[in-house]
Scaffold this motif. Structure first.
Motif, PDB file in Angstrom:
ATOM      1  N   SER A  31       2.017   4.700   4.166  1.00  0.00           N
ATOM      2  CA  SER A  31       0.768   4.942   3.435  1.00  0.00           C
ATOM      3  C   SER A  31      -0.208   5.828   4.212  1.00  0.00           C
ATOM      4  O   SER A  31      -1.121   6.403   3.623  1.00  0.00           O
ATOM      5  N   ILE A  32      -0.029   5.942   5.535  1.00  0.00           N
ATOM      6  CA  ILE A  32      -0.932   6.789   6.325  1.00  0.00           C
ATOM      7  C   ILE A  32      -0.254   8.073   6.794  1.00  0.00           C
ATOM      8  O   ILE A  32      -0.818   8.844   7.562  1.00  0.00           O
TER       9      ILE A  32
ATOM     10  N   GLN B 273      -2.549  -4.945   6.730  1.00  0.00           N
ATOM     11  CA  GLN B 273      -2.438  -3.664   7.428  1.00  0.00           C
ATOM     12  C   GLN B 273      -1.669  -2.678   6.562  1.00  0.00           C
ATOM     13  O   GLN B 273      -0.738  -3.056   5.840  1.00  0.00           O
ATOM     14  N   ASP B 274      -2.075  -1.417   6.625  1.00  0.00           N
ATOM     15  CA  ASP B 274      -1.383  -0.387   5.871  1.00  0.00           C
ATOM     16  C   ASP B 274       0.034  -0.208   6.400  1.00  0.00           C
ATOM     17  O   ASP B 274       0.298  -0.348   7.601  1.00  0.00           O
ATOM     18  N   SER B 275       0.945   0.086   5.495  1.00  0.00           N
ATOM     19  CA  SER B 275       2.276   0.478   5.928  1.00  0.00           C
ATOM     20  C   SER B 275       2.185   1.830   6.621  1.00  0.00           C
ATOM     21  O   SER B 275       1.234   2.592   6.429  1.00  0.00           O
TER      22      SER B 275
ATOM     23  N   GLY C  43       0.785  -1.218   0.000  1.00  0.00           N
ATOM     24  CA  GLY C  43       0.000   0.000   0.000  1.00  0.00           C
ATOM     25  C   GLY C  43       0.818   1.270   0.000  1.00  0.00           C
ATOM     26  O   GLY C  43       0.307   2.347   0.339  1.00  0.00           O
TER      27      GLY C  43
END
Length: 487
Positions: A305-306, A300-302, A176
């Protein structure tokens, strides 16, 4: 290539050639079995007639220093090449600085210092037997052809564009990661990535926050650059943001698969970590070293990425997924530090080998990397299940596995006293390579336990290895002192 001899003047030419070849052999520049140039060629290189060279060769052959083979050439004989000359060490002005380097911790430099065990649980080593060699060979040939187009030229410092574009697609698909190709810099493995980041972000005395327990090589690398390393404790959700010092410039974390314990960082903890970094103006280095292999739960998002403020550097090592000897990785960096990183990379080694980059770009774009990861996932999943089953049954009286959802290593804490050092020694003598968690702790109180890699052991061997470990533990419970003496 010319043989390095120096002819002075025009007298005693044969003697000069003879004595200089003797000197080259004694100094180790010419070694036993090494071929010498033909007499005509050497004479041409030295700018003299052939006769002195031929006379010198004849004397050396007569003295059994050289050996002549008809149709093959002339070689240094059995009596030659006693080794390089001994050089008396000078008193170097930098001796104190050099001495400091001898004190750095390099625990993974010789992974099998005690010999490889029959059943090996060393961490960080993928399964080479399942690597698609034929597909990689075809990609290497493609890389050679591509390299010939720009032969004699240096490649871009940040990496070959085709590979950086392929990495953007792969990292976005698998983790992601959100970025453009211009933000990707290809490196010689994750280790160089860390070194470059330290160069551009740290100065002597700068504070770096690292996980404790954590990756000892990263800790030593930052210290070698003059940084002050602040060891921050981890709990079941990952690093504790409130414990990160206010003056930290860099925060090094392994959120997808904490090294060495293995638990993933929760979303809430990621959010808190990003907020803490924004508060103090620190760059977060997200080391995503083996999370392509995930076995449980939702993806799960890295951390990258958030990230909405350009604080996270995402780095990964394709060597870890493919083969360690490839030494190739990459970093995805925020625009704010990209120019500095490219300059540091250029000054360090200009660029990573372009042939390997072309080959890897094709390997990714042709789908071989995804297929290899899927194949590896199936293999590692079966090994992981066998290991979990063994610890849940045979080794349950002594150990409890730390919950982990990704990668190809896990950790197990001892829930009663176990002499881990003795267990490791006896295990090695029984053909089982075990490793302690203690060396991954720095300031935090070490917890007794084992670090268990399952990249190098076959699934069918795990039950046998577990059985042997159980037998050793039963004997230790009966009397470790007797075992130590009788051993």
């Amino acid at each position: 290539m010319e043989l390095h001899l120096i002819i002075e003047g025009g007298r005693d030419l044969s003697e000069q050639v003879y004595s200089q070849i003797i000197q080259a052999i004694r100094s180790g520049r010419l070694t036993r079995g090494q071929q010498l140039p033909p007499t005509r060629l050497l004479a041409q290189q030295l700018g003299i007639s052939r006769k002195p060279v031929a006379d010198a060769y004849s004397r050396l052959t007569y003295d059994r220093i050289l050996v002549a083979h008809t149709g093959r050439g002339t070689f240094v004989g059995e009596l030659g090449g006693a080794g390089a000359r001994r050089v008396e060490g000078a008193q170097l002005a930098s001796r104190d600085t050099l001495e400091k380097w001898m004190g750095w911790d390099t625990p993974f430099r010789q992974p099998f210092a005690h010999g490889r065990s029959e059943y090996e649980f060393i961490g960080g080593t993928p399964s080479p037997a399942h690597f698609p060699q034929e597909e990689w060979r075809r990609c290497i040939l493609h890389g050679l052809r591509q390299d010939s187009v720009d032969r004699g030229r240096y490649a871009p410092t940040e990496g070959v564009l085709e590979l950086r574009e392929a990495i953007v697609r792969h990292a976005g698909y698998a983790r992601g990661v959100r970025c453009a190709a211009r933000q990707v810099v290809v490196t010689n493995g994750a280790q160089q990535s860390l070194d470059l980041l330290g160069r551009i972000l740290l100065e002597p005395g700068s504070v770096v926050a690292v996980e404790d327990p954590g990756y000892p090589i990263a800790r030593s690398l930052f210290k070698s650059q003059g940084a002050t390393v602040a060891c921050v404790p981890v709990d079941r959700e990952g690093i504790v943001p409130s414990k990160i010092p206010d003056n930290a410039r860099l925060i090094y974390v392994t959120p997808a698969h904490q090294f060495p314990l293995g638990m993933p960082m929760s979303l809430g903890r990621k959010t808190a970590l990003l907020a803490r970094a924004l508060e103090i103006g620190a760059i977060i280095v997200e080391d995503d070293y083996d999370s392509e292999f995930r076995y449980e739960g939702r993806p799960q998002d890295s951390l990258q990425s958030i990230d909405t403020h350009g604080l996270v550097v995402f780095l990964s090592s394709l060597s870890k997924v493919m083969l360690p000897e490839l030494r190739i990785g990459y970093v995805v960096v925020p625009e704010s530090i990209l120019p500095a990183l490219c300059i540091a990379k250029h000054l360090s080694d200009w660029h990573t080998a372009s042939m390997t980059q072309h080959a890897l770009a094709k390997f990714i774009d042709d789908g071989h990397l995804v297929k290899h990861i899927r194949r590896g996932h199936s293999i590692y999943a079966s090994r992981r299940e066998a290991l979990l089953r063994g610890f849940a049954t045979h080794l349950a009286p002594w150990f409890e596995v730390v919950p982990s959802t990704a990668g190809f290593h896990m950790a197990a804490f001892a829930h009663k006293y176990v002499d881990i050092d003795l267990l490791i020694r006896l295990g090695r003598r029984a053909g089982v390579g075990l490793y302690s968690l203690e060396g991954f702790y720095f300031e935090a109180q070490p917890r007794q336990g084992l670090f268990l890699g399952f990249g190098s052991i076959d699934t069918l061997d795990i039950d046998t290895a577990i059985s042997r470990v159980r037998g050793i533990l039963l004997q230790m419970d009966c009397g470790a002192e007797v075992l130590e003496v009788s051993d």
